[in-house]
Scaffold this motif. Structure first.
Motif, PDB file in Angstrom:
ATOM      1  N   LYS A  64       0.806  -1.212   0.000  1.00  0.00           N
ATOM      2  CA  LYS A  64       0.000   0.000   0.000  1.00  0.00           C
ATOM      3  C   LYS A  64       0.849   1.277   0.000  1.00  0.00           C
ATOM      4  O   LYS A  64       1.856   1.353   0.689  1.00  0.00           O
ATOM      5  N   PHE A  65       0.396   2.254  -0.775  1.00  0.00           N
ATOM      6  CA  PHE A  65       1.016   3.578  -0.835  1.00  0.00           C
ATOM      7  C   PHE A  65      -0.073   4.621  -0.586  1.00  0.00           C
ATOM      8  O   PHE A  65      -1.194   4.469  -1.071  1.00  0.00           O
ATOM      9  N   THR A  66       0.269   5.669   0.138  1.00  0.00           N
ATOM     10  CA  THR A  66      -0.724   6.698   0.444  1.00  0.00           C
ATOM     11  C   THR A  66      -0.479   8.000  -0.323  1.00  0.00           C
ATOM     12  O   THR A  66      -1.052   9.036   0.005  1.00  0.00           O
ATOM     13  N   ASP A  67       0.372   7.954  -1.330  1.00  0.00           N
ATOM     14  CA  ASP A  67       0.631   9.150  -2.134  1.00  0.00           C
ATOM     15  C   ASP A  67       0.678   8.755  -3.603  1.00  0.00           C
ATOM     16  O   ASP A  67       0.571   7.580  -3.952  1.00  0.00           O
ATOM     17  N   TYR A  68       0.848   9.761  -4.479  1.00  0.00           N
ATOM     18  CA  TYR A  68       0.864   9.524  -5.922  1.00  0.00           C
ATOM     19  C   TYR A  68       2.270   9.601  -6.517  1.00  0.00           C
ATOM     20  O   TYR A  68       2.431   9.620  -7.740  1.00  0.00           O
ATOM     21  N   ASN A 136      -2.893  19.332  -5.970  1.00  0.00           N
ATOM     22  CA  ASN A 136      -1.785  19.682  -6.867  1.00  0.00           C
ATOM     23  C   ASN A 136      -1.556  18.629  -7.948  1.00  0.00           C
ATOM     24  O   ASN A 136      -0.559  18.673  -8.667  1.00  0.00           O
ATOM     25  N   ASN A 137      -2.491  17.699  -8.067  1.00  0.00           N
ATOM     26  CA  ASN A 137      -2.403  16.657  -9.086  1.00  0.00           C
ATOM     27  C   ASN A 137      -2.876  17.232 -10.426  1.00  0.00           C
ATOM     28  O   ASN A 137      -4.057  17.207 -10.755  1.00  0.00           O
ATOM     29  N   LYS A 138      -1.950  17.764 -11.191  1.00  0.00           N
ATOM     30  CA  LYS A 138      -2.262  18.512 -12.413  1.00  0.00           C
ATOM     31  C   LYS A 138      -3.172  17.774 -13.395  1.00  0.00           C
ATOM     32  O   LYS A 138      -4.062  18.394 -13.992  1.00  0.00           O
ATOM     33  N   PRO A 139      -2.990  16.465 -13.615  1.00  0.00           N
ATOM     34  CA  PRO A 139      -3.883  15.773 -14.552  1.00  0.00           C
ATOM     35  C   PRO A 139      -5.356  15.816 -14.160  1.00  0.00           C
ATOM     36  O   PRO A 139      -6.227  15.552 -14.985  1.00  0.00           O
ATOM     37  N   ASP A 140      -5.662  16.159 -12.902  1.00  0.00           N
ATOM     38  CA  ASP A 140      -7.063  16.241 -12.469  1.00  0.00           C
ATOM     39  C   ASP A 140      -7.661  17.631 -12.641  1.00  0.00           C
ATOM     40  O   ASP A 140      -8.874  17.807 -12.491  1.00  0.00           O
ATOM     41  N   TRP A 141      -6.844  18.605 -12.956  1.00  0.00           N
ATOM     42  CA  TRP A 141      -7.351  19.966 -13.057  1.00  0.00           C
ATOM     43  C   TRP A 141      -8.422  20.100 -14.127  1.00  0.00           C
ATOM     44  O   TRP A 141      -9.448  20.750 -13.933  1.00  0.00           O
ATOM     45  N   ASP A 182      -2.561  23.767  -4.470  1.00  0.00           N
ATOM     46  CA  ASP A 182      -1.225  23.316  -4.060  1.00  0.00           C
ATOM     47  C   ASP A 182      -1.289  22.329  -2.885  1.00  0.00           C
ATOM     48  O   ASP A 182      -0.397  22.269  -2.062  1.00  0.00           O
ATOM     49  N   PHE A 183      -2.372  21.541  -2.842  1.00  0.00           N
ATOM     50  CA  PHE A 183      -2.557  20.608  -1.732  1.00  0.00           C
ATOM     51  C   PHE A 183      -2.321  19.159  -2.169  1.00  0.00           C
ATOM     52  O   PHE A 183      -2.618  18.797  -3.315  1.00  0.00           O
ATOM     53  N   GLU A 184      -1.804  18.349  -1.259  1.00  0.00           N
ATOM     54  CA  GLU A 184      -1.663  16.927  -1.541  1.00  0.00           C
ATOM     55  C   GLU A 184      -3.063  16.318  -1.664  1.00  0.00           C
ATOM     56  O   GLU A 184      -3.954  16.636  -0.872  1.00  0.00           O
ATOM     57  N   PRO A 185      -3.285  15.437  -2.654  1.00  0.00           N
ATOM     58  CA  PRO A 185      -4.626  14.858  -2.860  1.00  0.00           C
ATOM     59  C   PRO A 185      -5.219  14.217  -1.610  1.00  0.00           C
ATOM     60  O   PRO A 185      -6.418  14.345  -1.353  1.00  0.00           O
TER      61      PRO A 185
END
Length: 273
Positions: A64-68, A136-141, A182-185
């Protein structure tokens, strides 16, 4: 002479044991795969297919990973054999920025991104100057901007594709919405709880992880026709490996699709080819 023959047979026998042991270890390594995944829903979906894969000779381990960020790094460093956390535009953007060649082995599900609010029940009720929080996940903007565009809160510049849109591509913003991105997802549900903004965009996996029901709690939800399918990603060439093919087949099976629909009640949608 007999002593010599005995020693020879002993040596040969030992060699055969070593060889056999090596073959067993190799076979075991070939049927054991480690997949890095976000806790919800990715790791849950992987856990669901573990028994099915075991019957087919594949020992699936889940990390498991909790970040991108770390899942792709772990894949490239060969700490894991595949990962399951990202959608196709995210992977394309990552490969472009990092000059890597991670590939898509199969799209499994869609996580409709949602807009949440503790202040308004509808996007049409948003007041002028309201703050909109986006990760801050640009592909979701582009996904968030498309929701706002469909609600007629903004317009985008002509010729800009939704998947490529950024906040600089906003042509008209009649309600003068203030965007912060600019926030972590993974922090987005926390920002909603703290009322840091009027509108908060949250990915479905983090929403579900925070006990939110996207179909009920979101005031606006991405359409199911979204091209942002979450995929099994592997190093180039590994998509042809039997164990990876079995993994993708199990995840895309009709029984798994039905399980996803039932468990997540529309918050997570299976990709149907």
């Amino acid at each position: 002479m007999k002593r010599t023959l005995a020693l020879t047979f002993t040596a040969v026998g030992a060699a055969l044991l070593v060889f056999a042991g090596g073959q067993t270890a190799t076979a075991k390594a070939a049927t054991t795969i480690t997949v890095g995944a976000s806790p919800v829903p990715h790791a849950e979906i992987l856990k669901h297919v573990q028994p099915q894969l075991k019957k087919e000779g594949v020992n699936l381990k889940i990390k498991k990973f909790t970040d991108y960020v770390m899942p792709n790094k772990a894949l490239l460093s060969k700490d894991i054999d595949a990962n399951y956390f990202q959608h196709i535009p995210f992977l394309e953007d990552y490969n472009k920025k990092n000059k890597t060649d991670i590939v898509n082995a199969g799209a499994i599900h869609i996580e409709p991104i949602g807009i949440y609010s503790n202040e308004v029940k509808k996007l049409s009720k948003v007041k002028k100057g309201s703050k909109v929080l986006v990760s801050n996940n640009k592909p979701d903007w582009g996904r968030v901007l498309t929701i706002l565009k469909d609600a007629k809160l903004i317009t985008l510049k002509k010729g800009v594709k939704a998947t490529d849109a950024t906040f600089k591509d906003i042509a008209k913003n009649p309600k003068k919405l203030k965007f912060e991105y600019d926030f972590e997802p993974k922090l987005m549900p926390e920002l909603l709880d703290k009322d840091e903004g009027t509108l908060v965009a949250i990915n479905a996996n983090y929403a579900v992880g925070a006990k939110l029901d996207p179909t009920k709690d979101a005031i606006a939800l991405e359409k199911s026709s979204s091209p942002y399918g979450n995929i099994i990603a592997v190093r180039k060439g590994d998509e042809k490996k039997p164990a990876i093919k079995k993994l993708v087949k199990a995840l895309k099976s009709k029984s798994t699709q039905q399980w996803i629909e039932k468990k997540y009640k529309g918050a997570i949608l299976p990709v149907k080819d």
